[in-house]
Design an enzyme around this catalytic site. Structure first.
Site, mmCIF file in Angstrom:
data_model
loop_
_atom_site.group_PDB
_atom_site.id
_atom_site.type_symbol
_atom_site.label_atom_id
_atom_site.label_comp_id
_atom_site.label_asym_id
_atom_site.label_seq_id
_atom_site.Cartn_x
_atom_site.Cartn_y
_atom_site.Cartn_z
ATOM 1 C CD GLU A 174 -37.068 113.265 -46.858
ATOM 2 O OE1 GLU A 174 -36.304 112.314 -47.074
ATOM 3 O OE2 GLU A 174 -36.859 114.408 -47.295
ATOM 4 C CD GLU A 378 -34.902 117.563 -45.340
ATOM 5 O OE1 GLU A 378 -34.365 117.038 -46.344
ATOM 6 O OE2 GLU A 378 -35.138 116.934 -44.296
HETATM 7 C C1 FCB Z 1 -33.417 114.232 -47.302
HETATM 8 C C2 FCB Z 1 -33.130 113.970 -45.837
HETATM 9 C C3 FCB Z 1 -31.997 114.803 -45.281
HETATM 10 C C4 FCB Z 1 -30.864 114.931 -46.266
HETATM 11 C C5 FCB Z 1 -31.370 115.386 -47.610
HETATM 12 C C6 FCB Z 1 -30.291 115.592 -48.633
HETATM 13 O O1 FCB Z 1 -34.051 113.139 -47.867
HETATM 14 O O2 FCB Z 1 -34.290 114.211 -45.058
HETATM 15 O O3 FCB Z 1 -31.592 114.234 -44.066
HETATM 16 O O4 FCB Z 1 -30.183 113.741 -46.346
HETATM 17 O O5 FCB Z 1 -32.300 114.459 -48.109
#
Ligand code: FCB
Length: 475
Positions: A174, A378
């Site tokens: 990110e 994620e």
């Molecule tokens: C993302 C991050 C991760 C966590 C989630 C909820 O942006 O990569 O570390 O904080 O959000």
């Protein structure tokens, strides 16, 4: 339909070899921030500044993963996961951010990788999940090109140590957050509010990605190299021209800026034009875009929610993290844009639950960048869990996962080459500016005692993966 059948049917919608896993990151879980020669990261310094973290907490203990490799690996095993995504703490391996290596730091990751492999779990390693060595921030941080060069060097060191066993590499997690929450809004470390510098940071994170990618491929041409980007479908609140323009702008910065750079070797013209209000892009050097455009084996997609925006300044700019601290705007040159909610149910982060947005995102990515495979690295939700009689009945999270895995299956049905899904997160952990107040885990953690309890969502996910196993082995 019983829950079990539901999971069997869902699992059957994914191709053989699909990888199911869970993710964490170093600063959020490891703790032991002063142990065995680890250097300071920007997060160690940031959390000490009053008001930066809502509960005044820090990652000194986190969930103690550094001292508990076997515990974490046995959880991954208990859930039956194919794959585990974790990140390397750069200052644990290179305390000063330069080429000098701290053996003990590397040893920890060697042990973790070996234990995972022994347990039949495939490691997916992220090289940068936001814990920049403070020494490099002291030299100017990501707005300075040198940080990208040092990152390339770190990638080579990490790959030389682990590349014989690790085949899946995510360079940067990110870059939107690292650049714009770190250097524009100041919600994340290092907490700077410098819009022009944040755009230079974004570029150097991408140059770092290119250099890391090259280092890995030189070490192992067969390695799978990826970059982790966070995507949000962006909708205009109304059809009024200012709202439509706001949607174009936010979509540009959030979704197209990094992806076009990595996969097309150029920044989108309209975003460059928007950003020209605050920067002249003089930090882009000859050859940078070719470097950033290094062949990508896979695009890592992090997905949580959607945005609805208005061109009306009074809407109030928020960020993806909506951190609780005093902060500026994470949208350089776009801070007149407001974010609105649309009445959908929200998670404990205040993020609207929009699973169809995930299907849309995957289809759009495949349409715009047809040659690259996609992985969800994620996806997950925070809810205020309670441990009652040894159980955590987190039905809302379970439903979130069911809906989002279903949304992935819908994309697969339509031909999207999706290869993996990682839940965020394996276990509750330190949620950045929110400290320990937001729980994202499949596994509940008692932050006092360290006790771990698999939540109902974790059991549901484990059953899904068990059914998936009958369709073939993971990659
Ligand atoms: C993302 C991050 C991760 C966590 C989630 C909820 O942006 O990569 O570390 O904080 O959000």
């Amino acid at each position: 339909m019983t829950i079990d059948n539901d999971q069997a049917a869902l699992a059957a919608r994914f191709p053989a070899g699909f990888a199911w896993g869970a993710a964490t990151s170093s600063y959020q879980v490891e703790g032991s921030t002063k142990a065995d020669g680890r250097g300071k990261s920007i997060w160690d310094v940031f959390v000490d500044e009053p008001g930066r973290v809502i509960d005044g907490s820090n990652g000194e203990k986190a969930i103690d993963s550094y001292r508990n490799v076997e515990g974490d690996v046995s959880l991954v095993k208990e859930l039956g996961l194919h794959s585990y995504r974790f990140s390397l703490s750069w200052p644990r391996i290179c305390p000063e951010g330069d080429g000098r290596v701290n053996r003990a730091g590397l040893d920890y990751y060697q042990t973790l990788v070996d234990s995972l492999l022994e347990a039949g779990v495939t490691p997916w390693v992220t090289l940068y999940h936001w814990d920049l060595p403070q020494a490099l921030e002291n030299g100017g941080g990501w707005p300075k090109r040198d940080t990208a060069e040092r990152f390339g060097e770190f990638a080579r060191i990490a790959h030389e140590a682990l590349g014989d066993r690790v085949k899946h590499w995510i360079t940067v997690n990110e870059p939107w957050c690292a650049a714009f929450l770190g250097y524009a809004s100041g919600e994340h470390a290092p907490g700077r509010q410098e819009p022009a510098a944040s755009i230079a940071a974004a570029h150097h994170l991408m140059v770092g990605h290119g250099l890391a990618s090259r280092a890995i491929k030189e070490g192992d041409p067969d390695a799978t190299v990826s970059i982790g980007l966070n995507f949000y479908p962006v909708y205009a609140a109304t059809d009024a021209p200012p709202d439509l323009d706001a949607a174009r702008r936010i979509d540009g910065v959030q979704n197209r800026f990094f992806t076009d750079a990595a996969l097309k070797g150029r920044y989108p013209e309209d975003v460059v034009e928007d950003f020209s209000a605050v920067t002249d892009f003089s930090f882009v050097e000859v050859g940078d875009m070719e470097l950033i455009n290094a062949p990508l084996d896979c695009l890592s997609v992090n997905f949580y929610s959607k945005f609805t925006v208005t061109g009306d300044a009074d809407g109030g700019a928020v960020s993806a993290s909506a951190a609780p601290t005093d902060s500026g705007s994470p949208w350089p040159a776009n801070d007149h844009i407001g974010f609105v909610t649309t009445g959908l149910p929200q998670t404990d982060m205040g993020w609207e639950i929009a699973p169809q947005g995930l299907t849309e995102t995957l289809k759009r990515l495949h349409n715009n960048y047809p040659d690259v495979k996609l992985a969800i690295t994620e996806n997950g939700a925070a809810f205020p869990d309670k441990l009652v009689d040894g159980q955590v009945a987190d039905s809302e999270r379970l439903e979130y996962f069911r809906a989002h895995v279903g949304a992935c299956a819908d994309a697969v049905d339509e031909g999207v080459p999706l290869v993996a899904y990682f839940a965020w997160s394996l276990a509750d952990n330190f949620e950045w500016a929110w400290g320990y107040t937001k729980r994202f885990g499949l596994v509940y953690v008692d932050f006092e005692t360290g006790q771990r309890v698999v939540k109902d969502s974790g059991k549901w996910y484990a059953d899904l993966v068990r059914h998936a196993r009958s369709h073939g082995e993971a990659q």
